[in-house]
Design an enzyme around this catalytic site. Structure first.
Site: not given
Length: 151
Positions: A80, A87-89, A120
């Site tokens: 992520n 970040l993908c959060l 994702s």
């Protein structure tokens, strides 16, 4: 100039000093409460254990109604985390709530380290290794842990 964002950030900073969450720290850079340096220690009993990962957090005047931009400065191999360190959060995007403060953001990132969302991925290679070749994934993570000590 005192704005609600700056006042809120000073409250967040005070909380970080008086009631710091385990394994995370953060403070504003000199002369700019809108930019913070942060450190996350890799959680025990995970491949990230003993890592010292540095991040930068950028806040806008709309904070806390708008989430900060958060980016790893330390190299990070994680499903992520993009190659840029971003970040993908979900809580930093569509699941943001003004109730989140700096401590909550950093503890969420710390939790994400050992519990990635592979549905994702930001880093497809890391996601594939995590899913299909855990031994190699752990090896790559441990390499980033060792690099974190040199920074």
């Amino acid at each position: 100039m005192s704005t609600s964002a700056r006042r809120r950030l000073m409250r967040d900073f005070k909380r970080m000093q008086t009631d710091p969450p385990a394994g995370v720290s953060a403070s504003p850079v000199a002369d700019n409460v809108m930019t913070w340096n942060a450190v996350i220690i890799g959680p025990a009993d995970t491949p990230f254990e003993d890592g010292t990962f540095r991040l930068v957090m950028h806040f806008e005047e709309q904070y806390p109604n708008k989430p900060p931009g958060v980016k790893f400065i330390s190299q990070m191999f994680h499903p992520n985390v993009y190659g840029t360190g971003e970040l993908c959060l979900d809580i930093l995007q569509n699941r943001w709530s003004p109730t989140y403060d700096v401590a909550a953001i950093l503890t969420s990132i710390q939790s994400l380290l050992n519990d990635p969302n592979t549905s994702s991925p930001a880093n497809v290679e890391a996601s594939n290794l995590y899913r299909d070749n855990r031994k190699e994934y752990i090896k790559r993570v441990r390499e980033t842990v060792e690099k974190s000590w040199e920074e």
